[in-house]
Write a protein that holds these residues in place. Structure first.
Motif, mmCIF file in Angstrom:
data_model
loop_
_atom_site.group_PDB
_atom_site.id
_atom_site.type_symbol
_atom_site.label_atom_id
_atom_site.label_comp_id
_atom_site.label_asym_id
_atom_site.label_seq_id
_atom_site.Cartn_x
_atom_site.Cartn_y
_atom_site.Cartn_z
ATOM 1 N N VAL A 125 4.162 3.813 2.043
ATOM 2 C CA VAL A 125 3.241 3.998 3.176
ATOM 3 C C VAL A 125 2.056 4.892 2.819
ATOM 4 O O VAL A 125 1.178 5.090 3.651
ATOM 5 C CB VAL A 125 3.985 4.591 4.390
ATOM 6 C CG1 VAL A 125 5.129 3.688 4.816
ATOM 7 C CG2 VAL A 125 4.485 5.999 4.089
ATOM 8 N N ALA A 126 2.045 5.444 1.612
ATOM 9 C CA ALA A 126 0.980 6.391 1.260
ATOM 10 C C ALA A 126 -0.392 5.759 1.355
ATOM 11 O O ALA A 126 -1.355 6.383 1.830
ATOM 12 C CB ALA A 126 1.220 6.949 -0.151
ATOM 13 N N ALA A 127 -0.526 4.521 0.893
ATOM 14 C CA ALA A 127 -1.842 3.877 0.867
ATOM 15 C C ALA A 127 -2.283 3.415 2.251
ATOM 16 O O ALA A 127 -3.467 3.462 2.587
ATOM 17 C CB ALA A 127 -1.815 2.702 -0.099
ATOM 18 N N THR A 128 -1.333 2.981 3.081
ATOM 19 C CA THR A 128 -1.699 2.396 4.378
ATOM 20 C C THR A 128 -1.640 3.403 5.524
ATOM 21 O O THR A 128 -2.398 3.312 6.483
ATOM 22 C CB THR A 128 -0.755 1.224 4.702
ATOM 23 O OG1 THR A 128 0.600 1.709 4.691
ATOM 24 C CG2 THR A 128 -0.913 0.120 3.658
ATOM 25 N N ASP A 129 -0.735 4.366 5.441
ATOM 26 C CA ASP A 129 -0.573 5.319 6.545
ATOM 27 C C ASP A 129 -0.268 6.697 5.962
ATOM 28 O O ASP A 129 0.890 7.118 5.855
ATOM 29 C CB ASP A 129 0.573 4.865 7.460
ATOM 30 C CG ASP A 129 0.585 5.633 8.776
ATOM 31 O OD1 ASP A 129 -0.125 6.656 8.865
ATOM 32 O OD2 ASP A 129 1.317 5.223 9.698
ATOM 33 N N PRO A 130 -1.295 7.431 5.575
ATOM 34 C CA PRO A 130 -1.076 8.746 4.951
ATOM 35 C C PRO A 130 -0.327 9.732 5.857
ATOM 36 O O PRO A 130 0.353 10.623 5.356
ATOM 37 C CB PRO A 130 -2.486 9.235 4.641
ATOM 38 C CG PRO A 130 -3.318 7.986 4.595
ATOM 39 C CD PRO A 130 -2.713 7.057 5.596
ATOM 40 N N SER A 131 -0.454 9.582 7.175
ATOM 41 C CA SER A 131 0.226 10.538 8.065
ATOM 42 C C SER A 131 1.747 10.436 7.915
ATOM 43 O O SER A 131 2.448 11.455 7.927
ATOM 44 C CB SER A 131 -0.180 10.279 9.516
ATOM 45 O OG SER A 131 0.189 8.960 9.916
#
Length: 373
Positions: free
Chosen positions: A191-197
């Protein structure tokens, strides 16, 4: 000529006595330094003592014709008894056997050449009488030797039990937190690339799991500093299960639910509560490893008048092939927890449940009855 012969006889009779006295002086004079050096030094006493006994036997049966004074022989026997006690205490078994046999013979047979005209049975009685001080000397040396062996055996058993406890703590607590770190790291990578939160939340959970693992390792290391240090770091109990369940749910895709009446914590002793916590940790760790996609897991603690029943159930999920692990000697995982439960007088079992799910069931008594190993 007669004076010269008498001097030779006296010197020959005194030789074993002087040799035994010199051996004892050698042993006492070197009885310094640290304990290990003293033990090593005294363990080499067997061969000199055997040589003194052999010399005593030779002079006992060759010197009477020259008129050896019996006083020398009595002093010699007393010194040989002291050597007998010392080698029984300190000598290794191989050297002890030979030296002990020679000294006992020397002590038992010394008066026989001095007695003339006695029958065979009377000679046997005299030898048997002089065996009594030899037996007393052996007993005087054997008792502290036996106590030392018992002490070493107790220390070995204590160290073995401590190593097993260390292994169990590392497996039960650290492995659980590390598996949570792995799950969170895998989720953060996707999820780091699409949703950093979400990645930041995963990193926060990784930090918390890492701190928990460090705390468990600190508690484990404190065990090496003795029982007093370990007492300052009590093991988790079932009062911490709500936090454990919440962290487990936040760390993965499986939603865990805890059902535990308030009176459950008071129903179990401190030791039984720690075992119950370990059981739940192990069950959740296995769910995370072998059924990470299971949608739901339920932890139910049911107290009765005499027992507390623990059930951990997970629904069917997309199973992943467990990594092949090398067999480890000693109790780890469910085997270790089964031993813990049996030691408290309880039971533990695990197996398939429902439509592809899995269930672990443990029953712990509220008043444990210790099982004899």
């Amino acid at each position: 000529m007669g004076a010269s012969t008498g001097f030779i006889a006296t010197a020959l009779g005194a030789l074993p006595t002087l040799a035994a006295a010199g051996t004892l002086v050698w042993a006492v004079a070197r009885h310094r330094g640290d304990s290990r050096r003293r033990r090593d030094h005294l363990s080499r006493l067997g061969r000199p003592a055997a040589a003194c006994a052999a010399l005593s036997l030779v002079t006992s049966f060759t010197a009477p014709a020259t008129g050896v004074d019996a006083g020398w022989k009595l002093a010699e026997v007393a010194l040989l008894l002291l050597l007998l006690s010392a080698i029984t205490r300190w000598s290794p078994p191989r050297e002890l056997a030979a030296a002990l046999a020679l000294i006992v013979l020397a002590v038992a047979l010394w008066p026989l050449p001095l007695v003339t005209g006695e029958s065979f049975l009377e000679a046997v009685g005299i030898a048997a009488f002089w065996l009594l001080p030899a037996v007393a000397a052996v007993a005087a040396g054997a008792y502290p030797r036996r106590q030392e062996l018992r002490r070493r055996h107790a220390v070995t058993e204590a160290r073995s039990a401590q190593r097993l406890q260390l292994a169990r703590d590392l497996h039960d607590f650290v492995a659980h937190d590390v598996s949570g770190i792995v799950v969170q790291a895998q989720a953060a990578r996707f999820v780091a690339a699409t949703d950093p939160s979400h990645a930041v939340l995963a990193l926060e959970r990784i930090e918390k799991a890492g701190l928990n693992a460090l705390a468990a390792m600190d508690r484990t290391v404190q065990m090496l500093h003795g029982p007093e240090a370990h007492a300052t770091a009590p093991l988790p109990d079932i009062s911490q299960l709500p936090t454990l369940i919440a962290d487990f749910t936040a760390a993965g895709a499986t939603e865990a639910e805890l059902v535990m009446p308030p009176e459950t914590a008071q129903a179990l002793t401190r030791e039984a509560g720690a075992v119950a916590y370990r059981i739940v940790v192990e069950a959740l760790t296995n769910i995370r490893r072998h059924a990470p996609a299971a949608p739901r897991a339920t932890v139910v603690l049911t107290p009765t008048a005499t027992t507390v029943r623990i059930q951990v159930t997970n629904d069917r999920g997309a199973r992943t092939a467990p990594a092949r692990r090398r067999a480890t000697p000693g109790g780890l995982g469910l085997n270790s927890l089964t031993e813990h439960a049996r030691a408290l007088g309880g039971t533990l079992s695990a197996g398939p449940h429902g439509n592809g799910g899995w269930q672990l069931t443990a029953v712990l008594p509220t008043t444990p009855t210790m099982e004899t190993p």
